[in-house]
Structure formats: C-alpha cells, structure tokens
Design a protein around this motif. Structure first.
Motif, mmCIF file in Angstrom:
data_model
loop_
_atom_site.group_PDB
_atom_site.id
_atom_site.type_symbol
_atom_site.label_atom_id
_atom_site.label_comp_id
_atom_site.label_asym_id
_atom_site.label_seq_id
_atom_site.Cartn_x
_atom_site.Cartn_y
_atom_site.Cartn_z
ATOM 1 N N PRO A 1 0.775 -1.197 -0.036
ATOM 2 C CA PRO A 1 0.009 -0.114 -0.024
ATOM 3 C C PRO A 1 0.702 1.097 -0.031
ATOM 4 O O PRO A 1 0.388 2.339 -0.444
ATOM 5 C CB PRO A 1 -0.954 -0.091 1.232
ATOM 6 C CG PRO A 1 -0.800 -1.597 1.384
ATOM 7 C CD PRO A 1 0.415 -1.921 1.233
ATOM 8 N N ASP A 2 1.965 1.264 0.625
ATOM 9 C CA ASP A 2 2.742 2.482 0.677
ATOM 10 C C ASP A 2 3.640 2.726 -0.573
ATOM 11 O O ASP A 2 4.431 1.903 -0.989
ATOM 12 C CB ASP A 2 3.939 2.550 1.784
ATOM 13 C CG ASP A 2 4.564 3.558 2.341
ATOM 14 O OD1 ASP A 2 4.635 4.593 1.570
ATOM 15 O OD2 ASP A 2 5.218 3.556 3.423
ATOM 16 N N ASP A 3 3.256 3.671 -1.258
ATOM 17 C CA ASP A 3 4.039 3.981 -2.680
ATOM 18 C C ASP A 3 5.437 4.427 -2.494
ATOM 19 O O ASP A 3 6.329 4.050 -3.132
ATOM 20 C CB ASP A 3 3.343 5.304 -3.209
ATOM 21 C CG ASP A 3 1.894 5.038 -3.786
ATOM 22 O OD1 ASP A 3 1.475 3.834 -3.768
ATOM 23 O OD2 ASP A 3 1.350 6.239 -4.363
ATOM 24 N N ALA A 4 5.744 4.982 -1.186
ATOM 25 C CA ALA A 4 7.378 5.294 -0.824
ATOM 26 C C ALA A 4 8.042 4.092 -0.753
ATOM 27 O O ALA A 4 9.199 4.105 -1.147
ATOM 28 C CB ALA A 4 7.433 6.257 0.402
ATOM 29 N N VAL A 5 7.536 2.791 -0.456
ATOM 30 C CA VAL A 5 8.375 1.625 -0.278
ATOM 31 C C VAL A 5 8.363 1.315 -1.605
ATOM 32 O O VAL A 5 9.657 0.576 -1.892
ATOM 33 C CB VAL A 5 7.690 0.560 0.558
ATOM 34 C CG1 VAL A 5 8.140 -0.961 0.381
ATOM 35 C CG2 VAL A 5 7.234 1.042 1.990
ATOM 36 N N VAL A 6 7.580 1.280 -2.403
ATOM 37 C CA VAL A 6 7.802 0.819 -3.914
ATOM 38 C C VAL A 6 8.727 1.780 -4.615
ATOM 39 O O VAL A 6 9.814 1.142 -5.102
ATOM 40 C CB VAL A 6 6.565 0.863 -4.474
ATOM 41 C CG1 VAL A 6 6.639 0.219 -5.974
ATOM 42 C CG2 VAL A 6 5.281 -0.225 -3.958
ATOM 43 N N THR A 7 8.822 2.922 -4.510
ATOM 44 C CA THR A 7 9.768 3.726 -4.961
ATOM 45 C C THR A 7 11.130 3.608 -4.528
ATOM 46 O O THR A 7 11.815 3.647 -5.258
ATOM 47 C CB THR A 7 9.289 5.334 -4.703
ATOM 48 O OG1 THR A 7 7.984 5.481 -5.482
ATOM 49 C CG2 THR A 7 10.340 6.258 -5.294
ATOM 50 N N LYS A 8 11.220 3.276 -3.114
ATOM 51 C CA LYS A 8 12.325 3.171 -2.653
ATOM 52 C C LYS A 8 13.267 1.963 -3.123
ATOM 53 O O LYS A 8 14.417 1.722 -3.620
ATOM 54 C CB LYS A 8 12.412 3.140 -1.193
ATOM 55 C CG LYS A 8 13.773 2.854 -0.483
ATOM 56 C CD LYS A 8 13.720 2.767 0.974
ATOM 57 C CE LYS A 8 15.059 2.598 1.734
ATOM 58 N NZ LYS A 8 15.172 2.565 3.147
ATOM 59 N N GLN A 9 12.270 0.620 -3.261
ATOM 60 C CA GLN A 9 12.809 -0.574 -3.647
ATOM 61 C C GLN A 9 13.356 -0.544 -5.356
ATOM 62 O O GLN A 9 14.464 -0.819 -5.528
ATOM 63 C CB GLN A 9 11.686 -1.532 -3.576
ATOM 64 C CG GLN A 9 11.742 -2.049 -2.124
ATOM 65 C CD GLN A 9 10.781 -3.218 -1.980
ATOM 66 O OE1 GLN A 9 9.987 -3.631 -2.770
ATOM 67 N NE2 GLN A 9 10.534 -4.020 -0.892
ATOM 68 N N ILE A 10 12.593 0.107 -5.906
ATOM 69 C CA ILE A 10 12.837 0.308 -7.278
ATOM 70 C C ILE A 10 14.210 1.136 -7.486
ATOM 71 O O ILE A 10 15.227 0.892 -8.352
ATOM 72 C CB ILE A 10 11.826 0.715 -8.393
ATOM 73 C CG1 ILE A 10 10.780 -0.304 -8.305
ATOM 74 C CG2 ILE A 10 12.109 1.129 -9.709
ATOM 75 C CD1 ILE A 10 9.460 0.088 -8.883
ATOM 76 N N GLY A 11 14.300 2.348 -6.796
ATOM 77 C CA GLY A 11 15.479 3.022 -6.735
ATOM 78 C C GLY A 11 16.473 2.576 -6.373
ATOM 79 O O GLY A 11 17.705 2.758 -7.185
ATOM 80 N N ALA B 1 9.383 6.253 -12.898
ATOM 81 C CA ALA B 1 9.425 7.675 -13.270
ATOM 82 C C ALA B 1 10.507 8.117 -12.399
ATOM 83 O O ALA B 1 11.518 9.202 -12.594
ATOM 84 C CB ALA B 1 8.349 8.360 -13.416
ATOM 85 N N ALA B 2 10.289 8.105 -10.970
ATOM 86 C CA ALA B 2 11.021 8.679 -9.907
ATOM 87 C C ALA B 2 12.607 8.082 -10.239
ATOM 88 O O ALA B 2 13.633 8.793 -9.423
ATOM 89 C CB ALA B 2 10.379 8.377 -8.555
ATOM 90 N N ALA B 3 12.717 6.759 -10.227
ATOM 91 C CA ALA B 3 14.058 6.023 -10.214
ATOM 92 C C ALA B 3 14.826 6.201 -11.282
ATOM 93 O O ALA B 3 16.033 6.389 -11.016
ATOM 94 C CB ALA B 3 13.837 4.487 -9.797
ATOM 95 N N GLY B 4 14.110 6.550 -12.462
ATOM 96 C CA GLY B 4 15.098 6.765 -13.752
ATOM 97 C C GLY B 4 15.770 5.344 -14.384
ATOM 98 O O GLY B 4 15.193 4.338 -13.875
ATOM 99 N N PRO B 5 16.062 5.361 -15.465
ATOM 100 C CA PRO B 5 16.503 4.243 -16.248
ATOM 101 C C PRO B 5 17.439 3.390 -15.585
ATOM 102 O O PRO B 5 18.401 3.984 -14.910
ATOM 103 C CB PRO B 5 16.867 4.621 -17.480
ATOM 104 C CG PRO B 5 17.486 5.979 -17.267
ATOM 105 C CD PRO B 5 16.612 6.757 -16.132
ATOM 106 N N GLY B 6 17.284 1.966 -15.799
ATOM 107 C CA GLY B 6 18.505 0.938 -15.131
ATOM 108 C C GLY B 6 19.302 0.677 -16.467
ATOM 109 O O GLY B 6 18.815 0.953 -17.437
#
Length: 577
Positions: A342-352, A379-384
């Motif tokens: 549920p927490d978007d911040a967790v998803v963003t942190k993991q992908i980043g 989009a927040a993490a940028g390309p890998g």
C-alpha cells in the motif's frame, strides 16, 4: 578440416529472425545452418554449408521439411514451480487436466495422498483448480476439504497461485481463527459477518498474503527427495516445450542457493535467469546478496529482483482503478481489489535502490491501479542498465502503454489469459468492454515496444505453442474472439518469445536469433508457425530442442538428471505468480 562443423541442419523451413534481410514476408530465412563448439558458424545456402563445413565427423541432419527456429526464451516463469507442477496433485481443468467439479477435485487429492509422494508428505497438496471452471462455480471450502482428510492438513492451490483453500486442520496449523485479523495485502475469507471483537470464522479460502504462509508451510512438508529435484525436473519439462532459456522469477535467497547447488551437481539442459524477491534482497546487510552477473555459472545467473504489487485478475485480487464487474463473496459493490504494497514510498525506494545497484527490476502488476503505482516509482527512479519489466500488465490502459514507451518499460504479457480466462473476464471480472484489451500487445507494437509474452508456469503449463497461438488468435475456451484489434502476426508472436525476450535479458548478442556468432540454441517444430493457418498454430508440436548445439529434448538415453543435487537442507518452496 579447420572449418569442420559439428552439426549441419538443412532441408526445412529455417527461420533465423535475423534483424537484417528478409524474404519479403518479414522474416529472414536460410537453407542451412552449421554449428561448431555450440555456436552458429554459418547461415546460408545448403550447398555452401556442405562444401565448406562438412567433414568426416560432421553430423548432417535433414529436417525433412520441418521448421527450425531460435530456441524459445521464457520471459517470465517459475522454474521450481514447473517442477512442483509435476510432483503434487494435478487439479487443472481441460486441456491441462480433468478436474471439472468439487467431487473430482477431492478425488484427485485423495488419490495423490495415497500415492508414492503424497504418502510421505506432511500435507495433502494439489495445484491448479479454477473456480471459473468448476461446475459449482466457487472455491472449495474447509468443509469440502475436510471430506478429503481430517487427520492431515489439506491445501488446494488456485491456478493463479494467489489464492488457496485449506481444511480445518490446515487453519489450525496456520493459527487462523475468528480472532485473526486479515494481514496487510491479504484476506482470510469468512463464513459470516463478524460481530466485534470477532473478525468472522474463516471458511478456508485464503487470498494473497493470507495464502502465502499456507503454501510455504505445506510445500516445505513435501518429501526432501522431491524438493531437491524440483529445479532439474522443471528444466527438463521446459526443454520439452522448446525453451532453451528459462526464468526463476521471484525466488528467495535460500532457493537461489539451492538452484546454484543443483546446477553445480546436475547439468541443467537449459539456461536459468533468476530474480530474488525484492523485500528480502533489500533487507540484507550485503550490498549484493544476490550475486548479480551477466555471465552464467553452470547455466545459472542472477539478474535482479522482482516486486509483487498486486494479485490475480481471475482471482479478483488484482488492484483496479474501476470496480470489478462482480465482486467476490464478502466484498461490496464497488470493490476494486487491493495493493500488495500500500505504501507508494516503499515501492519507489525498492525500485530506486535496485536501479542504483544495477539490478534489473521485474514487477508483477496485473491491475491498472498497480500499474499506476509502478509507473510513478519507475519515473522517480530513472532508467536502469537493463529494461524494467512490467510482468503480466493484464489491464494496462492505453495511456499506461504510452508511459511504458516514454520510460523504457518493457511489458511482458501473460497472453494465454485470453484463452484460459477470457470468458471469465467478460462475464465476471471486467465485463465485455474492458476485457477486449487485456494483454494489449498491439498497443505495445504500435508504440515501438519490444513486448514479450510468457507462460508464468506453474500457473499454466510452459507451453510455448499455446503462448504463440494465444497472441495470434486471441481465442477463449469457448472459441470467442476476444479483442481482435489486439491480435498480432505469427512473426510478431514468435519474436515475443525469441529475439524480444533476448533483449529483455540483455542477451541479444548471443541469443534470440539464428546468426553467426550466437549460441546454437534451436528448436525444431513439426510445422512453421509463420506459414500455417493461424488457427492451426495450436496443433504444432515441438520435435526437438537443441541447447548450444546439443539435443536436450528428447533426452539422451542416459539419465542426465541422476544424482543428488544438494546435500544441504531442502529449501522452502513457494511461488508468486
């Protein structure tokens, strides 16, 4: 003799899929292929191949009019799950099994429990029932499974591997009762409305993170001899469907070690690319607990991490932005499923974090709300350094496919959904209009995306031909044409499980097409899928699978899977499909 080949293949339709040159129909073709030391050394005219590359020790094979294609590449599946599929009770419906109602489901479980594997298993376990295909139109409950056994815990796993049902003893082992709240990201279905402080007596049906502990506990109780052979069995099965590269998608660190131990002890017939569950990888104190590499060791390499952001559309646990046509039992009108994280911040942190570490990211996203969450994080993490992959993307909207193209996200569609659950989507899950555009391959192609298509075994058999047919025909079980505008050509369908999948893995320089310098990963088919009537693609047979110049299916007379692949403790097995 300096140019003597080990193998020359000729006399059939050789579809190279080389990305230069074609015969006017869009596919590059050749008359002969020569192989030396596991690598393609010649592609071209038959006479030149025989004159230049044939020596006294060269094996010259006439294909007899059959088709030769690049070996198929599994864009997403679960290798251990393929092995598991062969070990536990088969609860699948036609065409992969013969379970039609709750009575036949119970009979399958009882029969397995008395068999050579089941008799030594702590739990009675079956996989693959589909409530959409059962005559009763519902999941088995604890009462149904008590009719199988009251002395042993029983687990019946839904075909999606996102839900399951247990008997009363199973609930007791899990410590699920009326006093147990639903876990975050999961649901314990109840028998009746609750009166606080009770949450309601469990009816035996478990969803998502309420189901996962049941599968972990039950599968860990299988006989150790079976657990130790799951990877080897899975690899042999995948090879029988023409796959030369497969995936272990969403494993644990312990199972990754077990995979590596297996491959070191028992030569696997195919290459395996592994992805570890993101939350486990991120929680490690090590910078790279996975051992990510572009190189294979004993046929295995780890490539990155997998996130699971929602559930199953057919199980009605996927996270949608608009309500399900018919909510599941116990849910109100307007029900849209729910997020796994549920927490978007967790998803963003993991992908980043994964992008920073050079790990490739795969994300299970079925519902369009989960896809929105994923797109925002990417989009927040940028390309890998490798394409970020949207696994399944069943209900991706057209604006989301635009975002995939803009952000470099590669969609990998579970195209067989059109066959297995297309009718269910129309009638129960999404309704006629929304169901038309599941697995929107044409939208992806129109935006220049190299989409891939996968089987997600054990959710479906790793049937490469069914993967091809489903993309081209989009026929449901009833024969209905679902979303004709999303159909693709046979050539595009073949590319989705060859050259496009090679690009997904960053291995396009050595796999995915028949070209000089690439591995001789090949498959021989009874007919050419590019030239037969599209409705007949499903009847094509895999005749032979060749990995690096060596035939791995049919298997050699000697047993290549003998021996003990691991001397350590048997790992816990589960799947997030």
């Amino acid at each position: 003799m300096a140019e003597q080949a080990d193998l020359i293949l000729h006399g059939g339709d050789i579809v190279t899929l080389a990305e230069h040159g074609d015969d006017g129909r869009g596919e590059a073709v050749a008359a002969a292929v020569a192989v030396k030391d596991g690598t393609v050394v010649f592609v071209g005219p038959e006479q030149e191949a025989l004159e230049r590359w044939r020596g006294p020790d060269t094996v010259v094979r006439d294909l007899g009019g059959r088709a030769l294609l690049p070996g198929f590449i599994d864009a997403h599946g679960h290798l251990g799950g393929i092995g598991l599929q062969t070990v536990i009770a088969n609860l699948l419906a036609d065409p992969d099994g013969d379970v039609t109602d709750l009575a036949s489901l119970k009979d399958k479980l009882r029969s397995w429990a008395a068999g050579p594997v089941g008799a030594d298993s702590e739990w009675i376990i079956g996989f693959g029932y589909d409530d959409a295909m059962l005559a009763e139109g519902r999941h088995p409950t604890r009462d149904d499974l008590d009719e199988v056994s009251t002395d042993r815990p029983v687990l019946a796993i839904h075909q999606s591997f996102h839900l399951g049902a247990v008997n009363r003893l199973g609930l007791k082992r899990l410590r699920y009762s009326a006093a147990t709240p639903d876990p975050e990201g999961g649901v314990i279905r109840r028998r009746e409305l609750a009166v606080p402080p009770s949450f309601g007596e469990p009816d035996g049906v478990l969803e998502e993170k309420a189901f996962t502990p049941a599968s972990d506990l039950a599968l860990a109780g299988l006989p150790e001899r079976e657990l130790l052979m799951l990877f080897a069995t899975g690899a042999t099965t995948a090879a029988s469907f023409g796959f030369t590269t497969v995936q272990e998608g969403g494993t644990t660190l312990a199972n990754l070690k077990a995979l590596r131990d297996t491959a070191a002890a028992v030569p696997l017939p195919v290459d395996v690319v592994a992805y570890v569950k993101a939350d486990e990888a991120m929680s490690s104190a090590l910078d790279d607990p996975i051992g990510v590499s572009d190189e294979y060791v004993n046929g295995v390499r780890a490539a990155g991490v997998k996130l699971v952001l929602d559930g199953s559309p057919q199980g009605r646990t996927a996270w949608l932005s608009e309500p399900y046509l018919t909510p599941p039992p116990g849910q109100p009108q307007g029900y849209c499923g729910y997020p796994a994280v549920p927490d978007d911040a967790v998803v963003t942190k993991q992908i980043g974090t994964a992008v920073e570490r050079g790990w490739q990211v795969l994300a299970h996203v079925n519902g369009d709300a989960a896809i929105d969450q994923f797109i925002k994080a990417v989009a927040a993490a940028g390309p890998g350094r490798r394409p970020t992959v949207a696994i399944h993307a069943q209900t991706a909207r057209e604006d989301q496919v635009d975002a995939f193209a803009r952000l470099g996200i590669l969609p990998s569609f579970f195209s067989m959904h059109t066959y297995y659950w297309g009718d269910w989507y129309r009638e129960t899950v999404l309704g006629e209009k929304r169901a038309q555009d599941i697995s929107p391959a044409r939208w992806a192609l129109d935006r220049g995306l190299r989409y891939t298509s996968h089987h997600d075994a054990p959710v479906a058999l790793p049937n490469s031909i069914a993967v091809l047919s489903s993309q081209v025909t989009r026929r449901t079980r009833s024969g209905h044409l679902l979303g004709p505008d999303q159909r693709v050509s046979a050539l595009e369908a073949v590319r989705a499980i060859t050259v496009n999948a090679a690009h997904q893995y960053g291995e396009q320089d050595r796999k995915g097409s028949i070209e000089v310098g690439k591995l001789a990963d090949l498959v021989v088919l009874s007919e050419n899928p590019l030239t037969v009537d599209p409705e007949r693609i499903r009847d094509i047979e895999v005749i032979e699978t060749i990995k690096a110049g060596t035939t791995v299916h049919p298997p050699a007379p000697t047993d290549r899977s003998g021996g003990t692949p691991s001397t350590g403790p048997a790992p816990h097995w589960g799947c997030s499909c």
